[in-house]
Design a protein around this motif. Structure first.
Motif, PDB file in Angstrom:
ATOM      1  N   ALA A 292     -12.422   7.833 -17.319  1.00 26.82           N
ATOM      2  CA  ALA A 292     -11.315   8.045 -17.892  1.00 26.82           C
ATOM      3  C   ALA A 292     -11.184   6.621 -18.223  1.00 26.82           C
ATOM      4  O   ALA A 292     -11.427   5.923 -18.259  1.00 26.82           O
ATOM      5  CB  ALA A 292     -10.590   8.486 -17.639  1.00 26.82           C
ATOM      6  N   SER A 293      -9.898   6.952 -19.639  1.00 33.21           N
ATOM      7  CA  SER A 293      -8.696   5.212 -19.288  1.00 33.21           C
ATOM      8  C   SER A 293      -7.203   5.217 -20.380  1.00 33.21           C
ATOM      9  O   SER A 293      -7.179   6.648 -19.958  1.00 33.21           O
ATOM     10  CB  SER A 293      -9.939   4.481 -20.838  1.00 33.21           C
ATOM     11  N   ALA A 294      -7.108   4.356 -19.787  1.00 30.33           N
ATOM     12  CA  ALA A 294      -5.679   4.385 -19.165  1.00 30.33           C
ATOM     13  C   ALA A 294      -5.479   3.447 -20.142  1.00 30.33           C
ATOM     14  O   ALA A 294      -5.331   2.928 -20.363  1.00 30.33           O
ATOM     15  CB  ALA A 294      -4.919   5.051 -18.092  1.00 30.33           C
ATOM     16  N   LYS A 295      -3.613   3.164 -20.419  1.00 29.65           N
ATOM     17  CA  LYS A 295      -3.542   2.419 -21.404  1.00 29.65           C
ATOM     18  C   LYS A 295      -2.853   1.729 -20.719  1.00 29.65           C
ATOM     19  O   LYS A 295      -1.656   2.116 -20.104  1.00 29.65           O
ATOM     20  CB  LYS A 295      -2.466   2.770 -22.960  1.00 29.65           C
ATOM     21  N   ALA A 296      -3.174   0.530 -20.117  1.00 29.73           N
ATOM     22  CA  ALA A 296      -2.370  -0.614 -19.673  1.00 29.73           C
ATOM     23  C   ALA A 296      -1.374  -1.456 -20.111  1.00 29.73           C
ATOM     24  O   ALA A 296      -0.268  -1.462 -19.487  1.00 29.73           O
ATOM     25  CB  ALA A 296      -2.658  -1.559 -18.122  1.00 29.73           C
ATOM     26  N   ILE A 297      -1.598  -1.911 -20.596  1.00 33.79           N
ATOM     27  CA  ILE A 297      -0.983  -3.224 -21.252  1.00 33.79           C
ATOM     28  C   ILE A 297      -1.120  -3.017 -22.571  1.00 33.79           C
ATOM     29  O   ILE A 297      -2.250  -2.616 -23.245  1.00 33.79           O
ATOM     30  CB  ILE A 297      -0.795  -4.811 -20.786  1.00 33.79           C
ATOM     31  N   THR A 298      -0.087  -3.811 -23.645  1.00 33.75           N
ATOM     32  CA  THR A 298      -0.692  -4.191 -24.520  1.00 33.75           C
ATOM     33  C   THR A 298      -0.557  -5.862 -25.000  1.00 33.75           C
ATOM     34  O   THR A 298       0.368  -6.216 -24.810  1.00 33.75           O
ATOM     35  CB  THR A 298       0.221  -3.649 -25.784  1.00 33.75           C
TER      36      THR A 298
ATOM     37  N   ASP B  18      -9.091  -8.974 -15.881  1.00 33.72           N
ATOM     38  CA  ASP B  18      -9.388  -8.375 -14.264  1.00 33.72           C
ATOM     39  C   ASP B  18      -8.749  -7.676 -13.439  1.00 33.72           C
ATOM     40  O   ASP B  18      -7.588  -6.988 -13.629  1.00 33.72           O
ATOM     41  CB  ASP B  18      -9.327  -9.491 -13.560  1.00 33.72           C
ATOM     42  N   LEU B  19      -9.325  -6.927 -13.228  1.00 31.74           N
ATOM     43  CA  LEU B  19      -9.502  -5.398 -12.987  1.00 31.74           C
ATOM     44  C   LEU B  19      -9.147  -5.672 -11.183  1.00 31.74           C
ATOM     45  O   LEU B  19     -10.523  -5.929 -10.721  1.00 31.74           O
ATOM     46  CB  LEU B  19     -10.229  -3.968 -13.322  1.00 31.74           C
ATOM     47  N   ARG B  20      -8.335  -5.473 -10.492  1.00 34.47           N
ATOM     48  CA  ARG B  20      -8.844  -6.589  -8.843  1.00 34.47           C
ATOM     49  C   ARG B  20      -8.160  -4.441  -8.180  1.00 34.47           C
ATOM     50  O   ARG B  20      -7.075  -4.506  -8.817  1.00 34.47           O
ATOM     51  CB  ARG B  20      -7.530  -7.340  -8.396  1.00 34.47           C
ATOM     52  N   ASP B  21      -8.634  -5.111  -6.862  1.00 33.11           N
ATOM     53  CA  ASP B  21      -7.717  -3.655  -6.136  1.00 33.11           C
ATOM     54  C   ASP B  21      -6.922  -4.106  -5.229  1.00 33.11           C
ATOM     55  O   ASP B  21      -6.245  -5.516  -5.464  1.00 33.11           O
ATOM     56  CB  ASP B  21      -8.894  -3.296  -5.688  1.00 33.11           C
ATOM     57  N   GLU B  22      -6.569  -3.294  -4.682  1.00 33.77           N
ATOM     58  CA  GLU B  22      -5.078  -3.802  -3.327  1.00 33.77           C
ATOM     59  C   GLU B  22      -5.078  -4.832  -2.687  1.00 33.77           C
ATOM     60  O   GLU B  22      -4.372  -5.868  -2.178  1.00 33.77           O
ATOM     61  CB  GLU B  22      -4.403  -2.065  -3.023  1.00 33.77           C
ATOM     62  N   ASN B  23      -7.117  -5.068  -2.132  1.00 32.82           N
ATOM     63  CA  ASN B  23      -6.557  -5.894  -1.591  1.00 32.82           C
ATOM     64  C   ASN B  23      -7.296  -7.593  -2.583  1.00 32.82           C
ATOM     65  O   ASN B  23      -7.281  -8.615  -1.832  1.00 32.82           O
ATOM     66  CB  ASN B  23      -7.696  -6.409  -0.635  1.00 32.82           C
ATOM     67  N   GLY B  24      -7.553  -7.648  -3.618  1.00 29.61           N
ATOM     68  CA  GLY B  24      -7.697  -8.606  -4.713  1.00 29.61           C
ATOM     69  C   GLY B  24      -8.820  -8.921  -4.709  1.00 29.61           C
ATOM     70  O   GLY B  24      -9.563  -9.372  -5.359  1.00 29.61           O
ATOM     71  N   THR B  25      -9.667  -7.751  -4.712  1.00 29.04           N
ATOM     72  CA  THR B  25     -11.008  -7.769  -4.738  1.00 29.04           C
ATOM     73  C   THR B  25     -11.381  -7.526  -6.493  1.00 29.04           C
ATOM     74  O   THR B  25     -11.065  -6.287  -6.604  1.00 29.04           O
ATOM     75  CB  THR B  25     -12.276  -6.692  -3.904  1.00 29.04           C
ATOM     76  N   LEU B  26     -11.985  -8.024  -6.683  1.00 29.49           N
ATOM     77  CA  LEU B  26     -12.880  -7.856  -8.175  1.00 29.49           C
ATOM     78  C   LEU B  26     -12.809  -6.287  -8.405  1.00 29.49           C
ATOM     79  O   LEU B  26     -14.532  -6.680  -7.813  1.00 29.49           O
ATOM     80  CB  LEU B  26     -13.109  -9.019  -8.887  1.00 29.49           C
ATOM     81  N   LEU B  27     -13.052  -5.353  -9.695  1.00 27.82           N
ATOM     82  CA  LEU B  27     -13.860  -4.371  -9.764  1.00 27.82           C
ATOM     83  C   LEU B  27     -13.831  -4.123 -11.301  1.00 27.82           C
ATOM     84  O   LEU B  27     -15.317  -3.874 -10.840  1.00 27.82           O
ATOM     85  CB  LEU B  27     -12.426  -3.924  -9.370  1.00 27.82           C
ATOM     86  N   SER B  28     -13.603  -5.139 -12.005  1.00 30.33           N
ATOM     87  CA  SER B  28     -13.994  -5.103 -13.421  1.00 30.33           C
ATOM     88  C   SER B  28     -13.702  -6.219 -14.188  1.00 30.33           C
ATOM     89  O   SER B  28     -12.551  -6.953 -13.787  1.00 30.33           O
ATOM     90  CB  SER B  28     -14.001  -3.616 -14.127  1.00 30.33           C
ATOM     91  N   ASP B  29     -14.190  -7.214 -14.831  1.00 34.42           N
ATOM     92  CA  ASP B  29     -14.138  -8.200 -15.185  1.00 34.42           C
ATOM     93  C   ASP B  29     -14.210  -8.638 -16.787  1.00 34.42           C
ATOM     94  O   ASP B  29     -15.633  -7.871 -17.014  1.00 34.42           O
ATOM     95  CB  ASP B  29     -13.903  -9.502 -15.053  1.00 34.42           C
TER      96      ASP B  29
END
Length: 178
Positions: free
Chosen positions: A5-11, A27-38
């Motif tokens: 799925a996708s969602a618009k986060a920012i422009t 960069d997409l990071r989780d609540e602990n700052g771990t990189l999930l996707s870049d």
């Protein structure tokens, strides 16, 4: 958000007084700052002009005007260090390639290729977890690849690394080059 799925986060709006071509790093990071996707995008302060839709054909769009990306052709050269290793289990090798940008310039669109011998043909088929990566100044990026020893023939694995502003260089696997 569910899988696939996708969602618009920012422009990302236009940035005043920026050069004609620029990079956008996401960069997409989780609540602990771990990189999930870049992801890295290169963009222009001018847009593509798709022109009149009546001139389009199936699977083809004739642009009236392309965005100006010419600044990437004048990027300063970047220096990239490379370390590599491969761990074999039976016929399957898990290769680890670390690209270190030792310069003050972006190392753009880097591609690593595991080759049949030093500077041979790329081993195919092969699966890389990522490739065509951009490494920012003084940062590192690790790529892994899964390769079958049987596709190497009698050759030892080699490694070729090149980028848009990084000269092509070949390495013996397991050798460190800084």
């Amino acid at each position: 958000m569910g899988a696939h799925a996708s969602a618009k986060a920012i422009t990302v709006g236009r940035i005043p007084r920026i050069g004609p071509t620029y990079f956008v790093r996401c960069d997409l990071r989780d609540e602990n700052g771990t990189l999930l996707s870049d992801n890295v995008y290169w963009a222009s302060t001018t847009d593509d002009d798709l022109g009149d839709a009546k001139k389009d054909e199936q699977f083809k769009t004739d642009l009236a005007h392309w965005a100006d990306m010419s600044a990437v052709n004048n990027m300063p050269k970047a220096e990239v260090g490379v370390t590599s290793s491969v761990a074999w289990k039976d016929d399957t090798g898990l290769a680890t390639i670390t690209l270190s940008n030792n310069s003050s310039h972006v190392a753009f669109f880097l591609r690593a290729e595991i080759t049949k011998g030093q500077d041979g043909q790329e081993v195919l088929p092969i699966t890389y977890d990522d490739n065509y990566v951009t490494v920012f100044p003084h940062e590192k990026r690790t790529i892994t690849a899964t390769v079958s020893k049987s596709f190497l023939g009698n050759a030892s694995p080699g490694l070729r690394v090149e980028g848009y502003n990084v000269a092509s260089k070949t390495y013996s696997f397991g050798r460190t080059d800084h």
